[in-house]
Design a protein around this motif. Structure first.
Motif, PDB file in Angstrom:
ATOM      1  N   GLY A  81       0.723  -1.290  -0.220  1.00 49.23           N
ATOM      2  CA  GLY A  81       0.166  -0.036   0.268  1.00 49.23           C
ATOM      3  C   GLY A  81       0.965   1.433  -0.007  1.00 49.23           C
ATOM      4  N   HIS A  82       1.987   1.053  -0.141  1.00 50.53           N
ATOM      5  CA  HIS A  82       3.051   2.256  -0.163  1.00 50.53           C
ATOM      6  C   HIS A  82       2.713   3.182  -1.558  1.00 50.53           C
ATOM      7  CE1 HIS A  82       5.199  -0.810   2.022  1.00 50.53           C
ATOM      8  NE2 HIS A  82       5.748   0.104   2.686  1.00 50.53           N
ATOM      9  N   LEU A 116      -7.108  -1.751 -14.233  1.00 45.39           N
ATOM     10  CA  LEU A 116      -6.744  -1.527 -12.659  1.00 45.39           C
ATOM     11  C   LEU A 116      -5.356  -0.870 -12.837  1.00 45.39           C
ATOM     12  CD1 LEU A 116      -8.037  -4.528 -10.840  1.00 45.39           C
ATOM     13  CD2 LEU A 116      -8.666  -2.250 -10.600  1.00 45.39           C
ATOM     14  N   VAL A 117      -5.192   0.126 -12.428  1.00 43.40           N
ATOM     15  CA  VAL A 117      -3.573   1.025 -12.299  1.00 43.40           C
ATOM     16  C   VAL A 117      -3.514   1.213 -10.813  1.00 43.40           C
ATOM     17  CG1 VAL A 117      -4.095   1.806 -14.580  1.00 43.40           C
ATOM     18  CG2 VAL A 117      -4.780   3.079 -12.647  1.00 43.40           C
ATOM     19  N   ARG A 118      -2.425   1.214 -10.712  1.00 44.04           N
ATOM     20  CA  ARG A 118      -1.677   1.440  -9.298  1.00 44.04           C
ATOM     21  C   ARG A 118      -1.892   3.073  -8.825  1.00 44.04           C
ATOM     22  NH1 ARG A 118       4.590   0.403 -10.149  1.00 44.04           N
ATOM     23  NH2 ARG A 118       4.900   2.057 -11.528  1.00 44.04           N
ATOM     24  N   GLY A 119      -2.035   3.743  -9.735  1.00 42.26           N
ATOM     25  CA  GLY A 119      -2.128   5.179  -9.504  1.00 42.26           C
ATOM     26  C   GLY A 119      -0.839   5.885  -8.556  1.00 42.26           C
ATOM     27  N   HIS A 122       2.086   1.597  -4.853  1.00 45.97           N
ATOM     28  CA  HIS A 122       3.136   0.839  -5.390  1.00 45.97           C
ATOM     29  C   HIS A 122       3.025  -0.296  -6.352  1.00 45.97           C
ATOM     30  CE1 HIS A 122       6.006  -2.798  -4.686  1.00 45.97           C
ATOM     31  NE2 HIS A 122       6.793  -1.868  -4.759  1.00 45.97           N
ATOM     32  N   ALA A 123       1.412  -0.712  -6.051  1.00 43.29           N
ATOM     33  CA  ALA A 123       1.178  -1.892  -6.789  1.00 43.29           C
ATOM     34  C   ALA A 123      -0.510  -1.883  -6.849  1.00 43.29           C
ATOM     35  CB  ALA A 123       1.495  -3.338  -6.433  1.00 43.29           C
ATOM     36  N   VAL A 124      -1.087  -2.578  -7.582  1.00 44.14           N
ATOM     37  CA  VAL A 124      -2.628  -2.996  -7.607  1.00 44.14           C
ATOM     38  C   VAL A 124      -2.560  -4.328  -6.570  1.00 44.14           C
ATOM     39  CG1 VAL A 124      -4.501  -4.067  -9.033  1.00 44.14           C
ATOM     40  CG2 VAL A 124      -3.153  -2.408 -10.059  1.00 44.14           C
ATOM     41  N   HIS A 125      -3.839  -3.904  -5.545  1.00 47.62           N
ATOM     42  CA  HIS A 125      -4.002  -5.078  -4.841  1.00 47.62           C
ATOM     43  C   HIS A 125      -4.995  -5.941  -5.413  1.00 47.62           C
ATOM     44  CE1 HIS A 125      -2.418  -2.153  -1.386  1.00 47.62           C
ATOM     45  NE2 HIS A 125      -1.315  -2.422  -2.385  1.00 47.62           N
ATOM     46  N   GLY A 166      -1.238 -12.212   2.389  1.00 51.89           N
ATOM     47  CA  GLY A 166      -2.081 -12.850   1.542  1.00 51.89           C
ATOM     48  C   GLY A 166      -2.640 -11.701   0.384  1.00 51.89           C
ATOM     49  N   VAL A 167      -2.061 -10.715   0.415  1.00 52.16           N
ATOM     50  CA  VAL A 167      -2.752  -9.533  -0.450  1.00 52.16           C
ATOM     51  C   VAL A 167      -1.759  -9.747  -2.005  1.00 52.16           C
ATOM     52  CG1 VAL A 167      -2.763  -6.983  -1.160  1.00 52.16           C
ATOM     53  CG2 VAL A 167      -3.362  -7.832   1.022  1.00 52.16           C
ATOM     54  N   TRP A 168      -2.312 -10.056  -3.186  1.00 53.81           N
ATOM     55  CA  TRP A 168      -1.575  -9.988  -4.394  1.00 53.81           C
ATOM     56  C   TRP A 168      -1.299  -8.853  -5.102  1.00 53.81           C
ATOM     57  CZ3 TRP A 168       0.309 -14.615  -6.361  1.00 53.81           C
ATOM     58  CH2 TRP A 168       0.144 -15.973  -5.603  1.00 53.81           C
ATOM     59  N   LEU A 169      -0.154  -8.701  -5.549  1.00 57.62           N
ATOM     60  CA  LEU A 169       0.272  -7.569  -6.081  1.00 57.62           C
ATOM     61  C   LEU A 169       0.546  -7.645  -7.521  1.00 57.62           C
ATOM     62  CD1 LEU A 169       2.554  -6.295  -3.116  1.00 57.62           C
ATOM     63  CD2 LEU A 169       0.112  -5.698  -3.553  1.00 57.62           C
ATOM     64  N   THR A 170       0.257  -6.589  -8.245  1.00 56.67           N
ATOM     65  CA  THR A 170       0.916  -6.670  -9.780  1.00 56.67           C
ATOM     66  C   THR A 170       0.972  -5.187 -10.148  1.00 56.67           C
ATOM     67  OG1 THR A 170       0.535  -7.650 -11.940  1.00 56.67           O
ATOM     68  CG2 THR A 170      -1.508  -6.923 -10.743  1.00 56.67           C
ATOM     69  N   THR A 171       1.414  -4.650 -11.239  1.00 56.77           N
ATOM     70  CA  THR A 171       1.795  -3.445 -11.496  1.00 56.77           C
ATOM     71  C   THR A 171       0.549  -2.909 -12.250  1.00 56.77           C
ATOM     72  OG1 THR A 171       2.656  -4.110 -13.484  1.00 56.77           O
ATOM     73  CG2 THR A 171       4.184  -3.731 -11.700  1.00 56.77           C
ATOM     74  N   ALA A 172      -0.363  -3.770 -13.043  1.00 57.76           N
ATOM     75  CA  ALA A 172      -1.665  -3.320 -13.471  1.00 57.76           C
ATOM     76  C   ALA A 172      -2.185  -4.411 -13.917  1.00 57.76           C
ATOM     77  CB  ALA A 172      -1.291  -2.276 -14.711  1.00 57.76           C
ATOM     78  N   VAL A 173      -3.668  -4.430 -14.220  1.00 60.96           N
ATOM     79  CA  VAL A 173      -4.324  -5.355 -14.871  1.00 60.96           C
ATOM     80  C   VAL A 173      -5.492  -4.857 -16.070  1.00 60.96           C
ATOM     81  CG1 VAL A 173      -6.544  -7.037 -14.377  1.00 60.96           C
ATOM     82  CG2 VAL A 173      -4.905  -6.369 -12.468  1.00 60.96           C
ATOM     83  N   PRO A 174      -4.730  -5.082 -17.237  1.00 55.48           N
ATOM     84  CA  PRO A 174      -5.501  -4.430 -18.359  1.00 55.48           C
ATOM     85  C   PRO A 174      -7.181  -4.877 -18.545  1.00 55.48           C
ATOM     86  CG  PRO A 174      -3.318  -5.264 -19.022  1.00 55.48           C
ATOM     87  CD  PRO A 174      -3.548  -5.897 -17.421  1.00 55.48           C
ATOM     88  N   PRO A 175      -7.731  -4.083 -19.210  1.00 56.51           N
ATOM     89  CA  PRO A 175      -9.182  -4.302 -19.363  1.00 56.51           C
ATOM     90  C   PRO A 175      -9.731  -5.863 -19.653  1.00 56.51           C
ATOM     91  CG  PRO A 175      -8.614  -2.708 -20.193  1.00 56.51           C
ATOM     92  CD  PRO A 175      -7.413  -2.965 -20.040  1.00 56.51           C
ATOM     93  N   ARG A 176      -8.949  -6.310 -20.470  1.00 57.33           N
ATOM     94  CA  ARG A 176      -9.266  -7.701 -20.977  1.00 57.33           C
ATOM     95  C   ARG A 176      -9.211  -8.930 -20.218  1.00 57.33           C
ATOM     96  NH1 ARG A 176      -4.206  -6.306 -23.249  1.00 57.33           N
ATOM     97  NH2 ARG A 176      -2.579  -7.854 -22.757  1.00 57.33           N
TER      98      ARG A 176
END
Length: 184
Positions: A81-82, A116-119, A122-125, A166-176
């Protein structure tokens, strides 16, 4: 310390360890850690007296498990969440086939258009279960849960990591890779 005090301490720690360490005069290392004595002294100087026992209790009992102590219990950090730059040094991990993201109804159209973008974070949760995603989405209104095709993302080269809570992190999730789950 009462439950109310623990919630207040948890919120203060979230702010300092995730967003504004300088607000109390501490500096996080590159992985987000700060020495416990330094943090407690800085909080006290800023008017927030937190004992080591209070800190350890909040770390251990926080319902969201937002914080962690290192193995020696000498340093503390926020798990995710940074909005300040950190490298949590989490290994890239194969995600479960499906993950979930909780949000509120007012932003669903934008998410489906842009992903989904991280804004500033640090990452998308992402969550491993619908229940957690629903609770996250309910914080700001009527919850909407998005299904994330994590298997397809992973196959397409997107990296994932999972925090100790247990929170999964990634940099972004494209709409598809997104679909709206039906409301319960």
């Amino acid at each position: 310390m009462s439950t109310t005090d623990d919630v207040r301490t948890s919120k203060r720690l979230s702010y300092v360890l995730r967003h504004a360490p300088g607000s109390v005069g501490v500096t996080l290392d590159g992985s987000g850690w700060v020495a416990v004595p330094d943090l407690l002294a800085a909080l006290a100087a800023a008017g927030d007296v937190v004992s080591r026992a209070d800190l350890e209790r909040v770390v251990a009992t926080s319902d969201k498990q937002r914080f962690e102590l290192d193995a020696a219990r000498d340093r503390v950090r926020a798990r995710q969440g940074h909005s300040v730059p950190v490298d949590l040094d989490l290994p890239v991990t194969t995600p479960p086939p499906v993950l979930f993201h909780g949000t509120h109804a007012g932003v669903v159209d934008a998410i489906l258009a842009d992903g989904l973008v991280r804004g500033q974070r640090h990452a998308v949760h992402l969550s491993a279960d619908v229940r957690t995603a629903t609770a996250v989405g309910a914080r700001r209104g009527r919850p909407v849960v998005l299904r994330v095709d994590a298997a397809a993302m992973h196959a397409d080269g997107h990296a994932f990591a999972v925090t100790g809570n247990g929170v999964w992190l990634t940099t972004a999730v494209p709409p598809r890779y997104l679909a709206v789950l039906p409301s319960p």
